[in-house]
Each structure stands twice: as C-alpha cells, then as structure tokens.
Design a protein around this motif. Sequence first.
Motif, short mmCIF file in Angstrom:
data_model
loop_
_atom_site.label_atom_id
_atom_site.label_comp_id
_atom_site.label_asym_id
_atom_site.label_seq_id
_atom_site.Cartn_x
_atom_site.Cartn_y
_atom_site.Cartn_z
N THR A 295 0.84 -1.20 0.00
CA THR A 295 0.00 0.00 0.00
C THR A 295 0.88 1.25 0.00
O THR A 295 2.08 1.18 0.27
CB THR A 295 -0.92 0.09 1.24
N GLY A 296 0.24 2.37 -0.25
CA GLY A 296 0.97 3.65 -0.29
C GLY A 296 0.88 4.41 1.02
O GLY A 296 1.07 5.62 1.04
N GLU A 297 0.59 3.72 2.10
CA GLU A 297 0.40 4.43 3.37
C GLU A 297 1.71 5.01 3.92
O GLU A 297 2.78 4.44 3.75
CB GLU A 297 -0.23 3.49 4.40
N SER A 298 1.52 6.15 4.61
CA SER A 298 2.66 6.83 5.23
C SER A 298 2.20 7.22 6.63
O SER A 298 1.09 7.75 6.79
CB SER A 298 2.99 8.04 4.36
N LEU A 299 3.00 6.92 7.61
CA LEU A 299 2.53 7.02 9.00
C LEU A 299 1.97 8.41 9.32
O LEU A 299 2.65 9.42 9.11
CB LEU A 299 3.66 6.68 9.97
N GLY A 300 0.73 8.42 9.80
CA GLY A 300 0.13 9.67 10.27
C GLY A 300 -0.32 10.62 9.17
O GLY A 300 -0.78 11.73 9.45
N GLN A 301 -0.21 10.20 7.91
CA GLN A 301 -0.54 11.14 6.83
C GLN A 301 -2.01 11.53 6.85
O GLN A 301 -2.36 12.68 6.64
CB GLN A 301 -0.16 10.52 5.48
N VAL A 302 -2.88 10.56 7.04
CA VAL A 302 -4.30 10.83 7.20
C VAL A 302 -4.83 9.95 8.34
O VAL A 302 -4.10 9.09 8.84
CB VAL A 302 -5.10 10.51 5.90
#
Length: 399
Positions: A295-302
Amino acid sequence: MFTRVIIHYHEIGLKGKNRFIFENRLRQNITRALQGEGVESVGKISGRLILKLGEKAAWPEVKNRLQKVFGIAYFCPAFAKTGLKELKERGPAEEFLKNLADEIWANVENKNFASFKIDTKRGQKDFPLTSQEVNQYLGALIWEKSKAKVDLEHPALTIFVELIEDFVFIYFEKIKGPGGLPAGSAGKVVALISSGIDSPVASYELMKRGAEVIFVHFHSYPTTSLLSQENVKKIVKILSQYQPDSKLYLVPFLDIQKEITAKLPLNLGIIFYRRAMFKIAQKIAEQEKAKALVTGESLGQVASQTLDNILVIDEASTLPIFRPLIGRDKEEIIALAKKIGTFELSILPYEDCCSLFIPAHPETKANLAIVKELETQINLEPLVNEAIQKTKVDIIKEK
Ligand code: ATP
Ligand code: MG
C-alpha cells in the motif's frame, strides 16, 4: 561512432549461485525493453552486459529505455576494438595503443577540453601493460594531440578504457541507471492502487526491488465515473515501462461500501473499507501466488494511517503488508511521483471510492476487538466473493 553499450549492474544480490539467474533475467528484460530499437545482440562478458547497436539504432530512445530497466547501475555508450588476446608482448601492445589513441581522438566530440584523465580497468590480465601503464601510455599520446593537462581529481574529460577478454571498450560517459534488481526476479506482490499520489510510488518501489507487481484497484462505479478507472489504467501504463506487462484487477466496491455505511458507525468507515480491501486483495494474491500486499500508506498522513488504525487494518490479512512509504514525507513522495511520471495523472480531480461517504471526524484510534465485533454485524464474506466474481482483469502494456 558508438557501436556498443556497456551495461554495469549492481553487485548486490549477485553473489553465489543465484548470480546467473539474475543476469539472465536482466538480459531478458533489456532485450525486451529494446525490442524494435535496432539492437543486434545482448551479450555477457566478465560481469557486464554488452549491447551491440545496429545501424538503425536511435541512441536517445535506447538511452531512455535503459534508464527504466531495473538492475542497471550505469551504462556507457562505447566503441570497441578487438584483437587483445593476440597481444602477448609489449611492443605490439604499445603499437595497438597508438592506433587506439588515434581512434579515441577521432571520437572525442569536443576537442577543446581543458583537462583529462585516462581511467583504465583491466579484466584481461594477460595484457602486457598494467592498468597504470596503459593510463600513462595513452595519457601521453592524448596529451600530444590535445595539449590539455592531466587532472586526476576533476578532469573535464574522462576517457574510460576497459580491457576485457578480446575487447577494448572506450567510453566517455557513465549514465546512471535506475538501480534496484531486475523486474520479476523477486516473485509477485499485489499492490492496492488508487489514482492518488502515493500508491503508484509504493508500487514503483517494490518493482525496483525486483517484485512483479499485480495491481488491484477498487472502484465505486457507477457512483463514480468510468474516467477514474481510465485514469488508473493510465497510471499503470506508466508503471509498465518498468515491468513488461501489468495485470490490473478492477474490483467493484460500491455494494460493500453501501453495506458498511448503512450498518456500521460512520467514523470507522474507512477502517472497514480498508479491511474489506485487504481481504479481497489477499484472495487475489492467493490466486496469483503473490506473497505480500503493498500500500501507499505513510505514517500519520491521514486519519486511517495512524499506528492504531494500521494495526486494526493489518489484522484483516495474513499476508505481509509492505508499506514502502511509511517513513516518507509527502514532499518526498511527490518528488518521486514526478520522477516516475505518475504525478500529473494522480492530481487529476477524479473521485475515488474512498472519497465517497467520508465522515467529518474519522476515528484515529480504532480498537481491534470493537472493530471485529462490529464487523460481524454485516455479512462480509458473500459480498467479498461477489466483488471478486464481478472483478475485471486488464493486461496493461507499456505501448
Ligand atoms: P494514495 O495517494 O495512494 O491514494 P492516500 O494517501 O490518498 O494514498 P488513502 O486514500 O488513505 O491514502 O489510501 C491508503 C492506501 O490504501 C493507498 O495508498 C492504497 O494503497 C490503498 N487504497 C486506497 N484507495 C484505494 C482504491 N480505490 N483502490 C485500491 N487501493 C486503494
Ligand atoms: Mg487516496
């Protein structure tokens, strides 16, 4: 003037008995990437690949394509001379180098350089002069022609000389490749791809490490338009410059979303969506024999990407979940998206499935036990199976 391209690859991952599997894969990928570009052969000597360019080869296009083949550390347009093996004595070897200096000189485009150096590498240990002697000998000859000073630290021109087996290769520039490992050398993963900025970059990162990426996109057609799916296809097409053909699964997600919004607390909506996505992606991964999700998740981004929520989302799948962007800032991700070429498509204002039914105050600290308990209130399994049944698969080619 250049008839060859010398391709150097990273040593990482090359050691031991896997080395030639890796080399062969790189060779196949290069051959494929350059199909129709006038390359006569792709050979391998002494830990390098050598392309032989035909008369019709267009260097700018060959260069452009090589810059997208993972596994290439750097590559060099070169000219070649053969006959090295015969040179057993110093005299004939020096004679050979004299002729070589003339050819080098003829091939230097801008002859007004202020300084230069010769950089010799010798794979051919039988050659009667050492690398240092070749540097000095050729250096003196080039100096006579150019009167430019020798500068070993910051030369305006570097003349690279590689003596390998029966060949001497001469080149003047090293062009950086994309690095990484050859596409397809590391097995398969399934990437969840939206038309946002992040997930295409995350997919690229896995391709760069040699994984074959299978793409899965969830859409809310007909509530969202077909154009948003078309946009994802365009993004995947750009990414397909880096891996041969890409498989894209287009999963209808609207019914699941409707069920979730109708029956479950709105503030947890995104978490239930993501969990359902992971369950579907896992099934696709099983079909594909893929061994991880991306996935393209980045910590705390949303809100959905807090540590608590990631923990709850992760539990929906038993596969390893790779999040190559977890530690990246948005600015860094945008810079990468621009470099890869997906940014312009990712910022087009298409509605994504997850922009539907979004609450004003999403939960940032979901609790796994509560989420799992709530999830039993909807009958997810048949919905998941139905979504998979209605999934369309597209093969996206680069061209
Ligand atoms: P992106 O830019 O990739 O959309 P994002 O920062 O907007 O990421 P979210 O929308 O919260 O973040 O999505 C988190 C991750 O969930 C995405 O990076 C992607 O991997 C996956 N994802 C989100 N929406 C979809 C979708 N419609 N289809 C497939 N995967 C999705
Ligand atoms: Mg998104």
